[in-house]
Scaffold this active site. Structure first.
Site, PDB file in Angstrom:
ATOM      1  N   GLY A 100      62.248  61.657  34.253  1.00 29.76           N
ATOM      2  CA  GLY A 100      63.071  61.621  35.459  1.00 29.76           C
ATOM      3  C   GLY A 100      64.546  61.870  35.233  1.00 29.76           C
ATOM      4  O   GLY A 100      65.175  62.610  35.989  1.00 29.76           O
ATOM      5  N   ASP A 111      66.023  63.648  33.131  1.00 30.62           N
ATOM      6  CA  ASP A 111      66.311  65.056  32.816  1.00 30.62           C
ATOM      7  C   ASP A 111      65.946  66.010  33.950  1.00 30.62           C
ATOM      8  O   ASP A 111      66.615  67.019  34.156  1.00 30.62           O
ATOM      9  CB  ASP A 111      65.521  65.509  31.582  1.00 30.62           C
ATOM     10  CG  ASP A 111      65.960  64.839  30.299  1.00 30.62           C
ATOM     11  OD1 ASP A 111      67.076  64.293  30.261  1.00 30.62           O
ATOM     12  OD2 ASP A 111      65.183  64.860  29.333  1.00 30.62           O
ATOM     13  N   LYS A 134      64.082  65.115  37.299  1.00 26.78           N
ATOM     14  CA  LYS A 134      63.670  64.731  38.662  1.00 26.78           C
ATOM     15  C   LYS A 134      64.498  65.437  39.732  1.00 26.78           C
ATOM     16  O   LYS A 134      63.977  65.815  40.783  1.00 26.78           O
ATOM     17  CB  LYS A 134      63.762  63.224  38.851  1.00 26.78           C
ATOM     18  CG  LYS A 134      63.174  62.821  40.181  1.00 26.78           C
ATOM     19  CD  LYS A 134      62.765  61.406  40.357  1.00 26.78           C
ATOM     20  CE  LYS A 134      62.112  60.693  39.258  1.00 26.78           C
ATOM     21  NZ  LYS A 134      60.693  60.851  39.100  1.00 26.78           N
ATOM     22  N   GLY A 154      55.658  48.431  46.365  1.00 26.03           N
ATOM     23  CA  GLY A 154      54.448  47.612  46.366  1.00 26.03           C
ATOM     24  C   GLY A 154      53.302  48.233  45.595  1.00 26.03           C
ATOM     25  O   GLY A 154      52.341  47.551  45.255  1.00 26.03           O
ATOM     26  N   GLU A 162      51.600  58.868  29.769  1.00 24.34           N
ATOM     27  CA  GLU A 162      50.991  59.796  30.728  1.00 24.34           C
ATOM     28  C   GLU A 162      50.421  61.020  30.011  1.00 24.34           C
ATOM     29  O   GLU A 162      49.300  61.451  30.305  1.00 24.34           O
ATOM     30  CB  GLU A 162      52.027  60.231  31.770  1.00 24.34           C
ATOM     31  CG  GLU A 162      52.438  59.141  32.726  1.00 24.34           C
ATOM     32  CD  GLU A 162      53.578  59.562  33.643  1.00 24.34           C
ATOM     33  OE1 GLU A 162      53.925  60.768  33.686  1.00 24.34           O
ATOM     34  OE2 GLU A 162      54.139  58.680  34.312  1.00 24.34           O
TER      35      GLU A 162
END
Length: 199
Positions: free
Chosen positions: A46, A48, A50, A78, A112
């Site tokens: 993120g 770098d 997003k 949530g 991921e």
């Protein structure tokens, strides 16, 4: 934030085991494929990417009626972070990995990537201001076990062996790389759909 990361790292063994159980379950029931919730999972760092390539790619795919997953766009307050992201990875058809200078500093990015590779997704790497040869796990052993570091190194090596797109922000046209990446993603999705029809 730091305490949250350390709490997560303490739980990472159980998360890794849960991923393995889920992957085993998927492979044991090959006739029952999970329903694809998203067409494309966008894996990125993120800080770098997003605000540039990741969001532009998401918007371009969305405009083409492709269902992309990008954490900042698809998750709501949530939502359980890893449950939501892991499910998105495992039920996406294709993954895009946007490698960038700070990518390998992130436990979350590497987790991921490892899950993407373990689930044998069709992967499209984008090397954004970094060369494949520069990718190496940069996480300290204090925050990760040796097994996790090996898992991350294996996933990075697998990704480096895939032909990808490259982008140099000093010379390149961001709009062009987003368009080319989107075209490649569409081609891969069409290939996967035709393979599914042949089965």
């Amino acid at each position: 934030m730091i305490s949250r990361v350390f709490d997560f790292v303490k739980q990472s063994k159980s998360i890794q085991l849960n991923n393995k159980l889920f992957l085993d379950l998927l492979s044991s029931s090959s006739s029952t494929k999970p329903k694809a919730l998203h067409d494309v999972f966008i894996n990125h760092r993120g800080t770098d990417t997003k605000r540039n390539i990741a969001t532009l790619l998401y918007d371009n795919l969305n405009a083409r009626n492709i269902r992309p997953f990008l954490d900042s766009k698809n998750m709501k307050p949530g939502d359980k972070l890893f449950d939501h992201i892991n499910r998105a990875i495992l039920t996406s058809k294709v993954a895009v990995t946007v490698f960038s200078p700070n990518y390998c500093d992130s436990y979350f990015c590497l987790h991921e990537l490892a899950l993407i590779m373990e689930s044998k997704k069709r992967v499209i790497p984008i090397f954004f201001d970094i060369k494949p040869s520069q990718l190496d796990v940069m996480i300290e052993r204090v925050t990760c076990s040796d097994d996790e570091i090996q898992r991350f190194r294996w996933a990075l090596q697998e990704a480096k062996d895939i032909v990808g797109l490259t982008f140099d922000s000093c010379k390149g046209n961001l709009s062009e790389v987003v368009t080319v990446a989107s075209d490649v993603i569409v081609e891969r999705l069409v290939e996967l759909d035709s393979e599914d029809e042949d089965v």
